[in-house]
Motif scaffolding. Structure first.
Motif, PDB file in Angstrom:
ATOM      1  N   THR A 235       0.826  -1.211   0.000  1.00  0.00           N
ATOM      2  CA  THR A 235       0.000   0.000   0.000  1.00  0.00           C
ATOM      3  C   THR A 235       0.858   1.258   0.000  1.00  0.00           C
ATOM      4  OG1 THR A 235      -1.799  -1.129   1.152  1.00  0.00           O
ATOM      5  CG2 THR A 235      -1.752   1.273   1.297  1.00  0.00           C
ATOM      6  N   ARG A 236       1.906   1.245   0.803  1.00  0.00           N
ATOM      7  CA  ARG A 236       2.774   2.428   0.893  1.00  0.00           C
ATOM      8  C   ARG A 236       3.543   2.635  -0.418  1.00  0.00           C
ATOM      9  NH1 ARG A 236       4.640   6.394   0.460  1.00  0.00           N
ATOM     10  NH2 ARG A 236       6.178   7.543   1.688  1.00  0.00           N
ATOM     11  N   ALA A 237       3.985   1.568  -1.057  1.00  0.00           N
ATOM     12  CA  ALA A 237       4.681   1.699  -2.332  1.00  0.00           C
ATOM     13  C   ALA A 237       3.745   2.266  -3.401  1.00  0.00           C
ATOM     14  CB  ALA A 237       5.249   0.344  -2.773  1.00  0.00           C
ATOM     15  N   TYR A 238       2.509   1.776  -3.420  1.00  0.00           N
ATOM     16  CA  TYR A 238       1.521   2.305  -4.370  1.00  0.00           C
ATOM     17  C   TYR A 238       1.273   3.788  -4.094  1.00  0.00           C
ATOM     18  CZ  TYR A 238      -2.925   2.888  -6.839  1.00  0.00           C
ATOM     19  OH  TYR A 238      -3.933   3.332  -7.667  1.00  0.00           O
ATOM     20  N   ALA A 239       1.136   4.148  -2.822  1.00  0.00           N
ATOM     21  CA  ALA A 239       0.904   5.547  -2.451  1.00  0.00           C
ATOM     22  C   ALA A 239       2.084   6.429  -2.836  1.00  0.00           C
ATOM     23  CB  ALA A 239       0.635   5.655  -0.953  1.00  0.00           C
ATOM     24  N   GLU A 240       3.292   5.875  -2.776  1.00  0.00           N
ATOM     25  CA  GLU A 240       4.464   6.652  -3.196  1.00  0.00           C
ATOM     26  C   GLU A 240       4.385   6.973  -4.677  1.00  0.00           C
ATOM     27  OE1 GLU A 240       8.364   8.429  -2.492  1.00  0.00           O
ATOM     28  OE2 GLU A 240       6.608   7.909  -1.278  1.00  0.00           O
ATOM     29  N   ALA A 301       5.041   1.897  -9.577  1.00  0.00           N
ATOM     30  CA  ALA A 301       4.815   2.255 -10.975  1.00  0.00           C
ATOM     31  C   ALA A 301       3.319   2.332 -11.274  1.00  0.00           C
ATOM     32  CB  ALA A 301       5.487   1.233 -11.894  1.00  0.00           C
ATOM     33  N   GLY A 302       2.556   1.377 -10.729  1.00  0.00           N
ATOM     34  CA  GLY A 302       1.111   1.414 -10.922  1.00  0.00           C
ATOM     35  C   GLY A 302       0.487   2.656 -10.318  1.00  0.00           C
ATOM     36  N   GLY A 303       0.924   3.020  -9.120  1.00  0.00           N
ATOM     37  CA  GLY A 303       0.422   4.234  -8.484  1.00  0.00           C
ATOM     38  C   GLY A 303       0.758   5.478  -9.284  1.00  0.00           C
ATOM     39  N   TYR A 304       1.954   5.506  -9.844  1.00  0.00           N
ATOM     40  CA  TYR A 304       2.361   6.669 -10.635  1.00  0.00           C
ATOM     41  C   TYR A 304       1.491   6.809 -11.886  1.00  0.00           C
ATOM     42  CZ  TYR A 304       5.273   9.939 -13.227  1.00  0.00           C
ATOM     43  OH  TYR A 304       5.705  11.026 -13.934  1.00  0.00           O
ATOM     44  N   VAL A 305       1.258   5.702 -12.565  1.00  0.00           N
ATOM     45  CA  VAL A 305       0.427   5.746 -13.777  1.00  0.00           C
ATOM     46  C   VAL A 305      -0.985   6.209 -13.446  1.00  0.00           C
ATOM     47  CG1 VAL A 305      -0.631   4.344 -15.581  1.00  0.00           C
ATOM     48  CG2 VAL A 305       1.783   4.026 -15.019  1.00  0.00           C
ATOM     49  N   VAL A 306      -1.563   5.646 -12.393  1.00  0.00           N
ATOM     50  CA  VAL A 306      -2.915   6.045 -11.989  1.00  0.00           C
ATOM     51  C   VAL A 306      -2.938   7.521 -11.614  1.00  0.00           C
ATOM     52  CG1 VAL A 306      -4.690   5.740 -10.217  1.00  0.00           C
ATOM     53  CG2 VAL A 306      -3.613   3.741 -11.263  1.00  0.00           C
TER      54      VAL A 306
END
Length: 331
Positions: A235-240, A301-306
């Motif tokens: 979760t934290r990696a996605y949030a980053e 990477a997924g969080g950044y794209v979103v």
């Protein structure tokens, strides 16, 4: 020449960290190079505000304040900056304790007038007493700590890490305060990067500015069991990734990802290789560390794209506080 006066800002939001908050303040009061003052900024929690006010009512060098802005860490820090008197303003997490020479090493960094910020090294204190075997050192930023890949010694950096950092007051005069809308906001998704955005903005406002990391300025940051679980890691990696997208929206992708390019192309592949080698040698956790690095990269990477897609669809802007100058300066 007189050394600059230092104000320390500690932002708090929950009574669950009561003992941690007291320990953080005690570590500031025990510094070999004393702080001018410690400002405890409470984030929209009246019970905690009243309890801390009572705790420190007879301690002159500790002031307890309510966050004067919207809920969140950025506004809390801006409240502390505006109320402080020091020429240098340092920030300490409310669940961390500083080593005795923490402020001394910060102040040493400001001998050069071009230095606008000095950050330190944050060491994890695992609740279980030891690092989980699967948790890669390259991802210690997930738990708010220094990670493998950061420079050692004293080195110039793009940005300092907010929980263990200091700035000249004039840095905020030049660039404004921390942008709200980026970073932690109570119990919501664990976003970050507000200090990254500020440091990039500062470097643009002051092209001659030097930002330093001095790994002798050490704090010890408590990591609760909840944050040692893979679910929180993911979760934290996605949030980053989401946070980096917000920073890219604010200051441009080139600067927002400048340091991350080296990290993802050199540091992380080396970490995967070490994990796989350890697995082949039968060492505990090697495969888990390699897998966690791959999963962490994918989540970020997924969080950044979103985040980038959302930014294109919406007219996103982040208010930057103008820090009032009336209270700042020497007493």
């Amino acid at each position: 020449m007189n050394e600059p006066a230092v104000s320390v800002v500690v932002c708090a939001y929950t009574e669950d960290r009561w003992e941690d908050i007291l320990a953080a303040v005690a570590s500031v009061r025990a510094q070999s190079r004393p702080a001018l003052e410690t400002l405890l900024v409470v984030d929209h929690n009246q019970a905690l505000l009243e309890r801390l006010t009572g705790e420190y009512k007879e301690v002159d060098e500790v002031r307890v304040l309510a966050n004067a802005g919207p809920r969140g860490l950025s506004a809390g820090r801006n409240t502390g900056i505006a109320a402080s008197y020091g020429e240098i303003i340092a920030f300490l997490d409310d669940d961390a304790v500083a080593e005795r020479d923490w402020l001394r090493f910060f102040v040493e960094g400001y001998t050069d007038p071009r230095v606008m910020a000095v950050g330190g090294r944050t060491v994890p204190v695992w609740a279980s007493g030891r690092r989980p075997v699967w948790f890669p050192e390259e991802f210690d930023w997930v738990v708010g700590c220094a990670y493998k890949g950061l420079p050692t010694g004293r080195a110039e950096v793009r940005n300092v890490l907010g929980g263990n950092a200091s700035f000249r007051r004039t840095a905020f005069d030049a660039a404004g305060g921390f942008a709200t809308g980026i970073g932690r906001d109570g119990d919501k998704r664990p976003l970050g990067c507000e200090e990254t955005e500020l440091c990039i903005r500062l470097s643009r406002a002051r092209p001659d500015a030097i930002l330093l990391l001095d790994d002798r300025a050490v704090i010890h940051h408590r990591v609760p069991d909840l944050r040692t679980r893979f679910g929180y890691f993911h979760t934290r990696a996605y949030a980053e990734g989401l946070s980096k997208a917000l920073v890219a929206r604010s200051v441009g992708a080139a600067k927002a990802l400048e340091s991350e390019r080296r990290y993802t192309t050199r540091v992380l592949p080396a970490g995967v290789a070490r994990g796989l080698r350890d697995a082949l040698l039968g060492r505990s956790g090697g495969a888990g560390r390699a897998g966690a690095i791959v999963a962490g990269v994918a989540a970020a990477a997924g969080g950044y794209v979103v985040g980038r897609v959302r930014a294109r669809r919406c007219d996103v802007s982040f208010p930057v506080a103008v820090i009032p100058g009336g209270e700042g300066g020497s007493r």
